[in-house]
Design a protein around this motif. Structure first.
Motif, mmCIF file in Angstrom:
data_model
loop_
_atom_site.group_PDB
_atom_site.id
_atom_site.type_symbol
_atom_site.label_atom_id
_atom_site.label_comp_id
_atom_site.label_asym_id
_atom_site.label_seq_id
_atom_site.Cartn_x
_atom_site.Cartn_y
_atom_site.Cartn_z
ATOM 1 N N HIS A 1 -5.341 5.412 1.666
ATOM 2 C CA HIS A 1 -4.067 6.085 1.911
ATOM 3 C C HIS A 1 -4.244 7.538 2.339
ATOM 4 C CE1 HIS A 1 -1.191 2.954 0.868
ATOM 5 N NE2 HIS A 1 -2.092 2.554 -0.025
ATOM 6 N N THR B 1 -2.016 9.334 4.806
ATOM 7 C CA THR B 1 -0.777 10.018 4.413
ATOM 8 C C THR B 1 -0.732 11.410 5.018
ATOM 9 O OG1 THR B 1 -0.733 8.837 2.300
ATOM 10 C CG2 THR B 1 0.542 10.866 2.420
ATOM 11 N N THR C 1 5.543 9.837 3.950
ATOM 12 C CA THR C 1 5.837 8.447 3.583
ATOM 13 C C THR C 1 5.483 7.498 4.715
ATOM 14 O OG1 THR C 1 7.577 9.093 2.036
ATOM 15 C CG2 THR C 1 7.702 6.856 2.934
ATOM 16 N N ASN D 1 1.749 7.330 5.016
ATOM 17 C CA ASN D 1 1.181 6.635 3.853
ATOM 18 C C ASN D 1 1.316 5.131 3.996
ATOM 19 O OD1 ASN D 1 1.743 5.227 1.102
ATOM 20 N ND2 ASN D 1 0.524 7.022 0.572
#
Length: 181
Positions: free
Chosen positions: A74, A77, A162, A165
């Motif tokens: 992740h 992000t 968001t 991510n």
């Protein structure tokens, strides 16, 4: 610049009560190794400690135009602030720590444009879930994805973070939502 934190393996309870013996041992080794290598550790209960792909932007360790790699998928992000950021494996992490270099193949590119104003109640999460629904959970494999358009320009940094991510759920190599002009 190299930084370390322990994140997903520890409990979020006050004083980290309930953290497993395995994680306690890993943290002991991480503390020893970062101290020996003069790597800054965001340790438990220390200001700035948290999930690695969150503290990068929060602590201004990842900046627009910077290259950020980490052993967490992740990591992309951080594309939400305009960094080129992606997760790498343990072997690649060892290579980066030893040489400060990383051999990569040039990815394919994908520009996703969300035009028009989002209807009331439509969130950045809805945008990325729509895209994943359209291209599939492997539709981004091998791509560097850039998000553009009116809808992207109209959302704040939290929404951009968001989108980047959740981009990993379509398996891209990189994701960025820097404002396009």
């Amino acid at each position: 610049m190299t930084f370390a934190t322990i994140d997903h393996g520890v409990t979020t309870a006050d004083r980290r009560v309930g953290t497993s013996d395995i994680v306690v041992n890993l943290l002991k080794v991480l503390r020893e190794e970062t101290a020996a290598s003069a790597i800054r550790l965001f340790d438990l209960e220390q200001s700035g400690q948290g999930i690695v792909h969150v503290i990068g932007p929060e602590q201004r360790l990842s900046l627009p135009g910077s290259l950020t790699v980490c052993g967490d998928r992740h990591t992309c992000t951080q594309g939400g602030i305009g960094a080129l950021a992606f997760g790498i494996g343990a072997t690649e992490l060892t290579h980066v720590l030893a040489t400060q270099t990383l051999v990569q193949r040039l990815p394919k590119t994908m520009r996703v444009t969300f035009n028009g104003k989002a209807r009331p109640g439509v969130t950045p999460k809805d945008l990325i879930l729509y895209l994943i629904g359209a291209i599939g959970t492997a539709g981004g494999t091998g791509y560097a994805v850039e998000y553009a358009g009116d809808s992207i320009r109209g959302i704040g940094v939290e929404g951009r973070l968001t989108i980047c991510n959740l981009s990993i759920e379509s398996e891209p190599r990189w994701a960025s939502s820097r404002p396009m002009r």
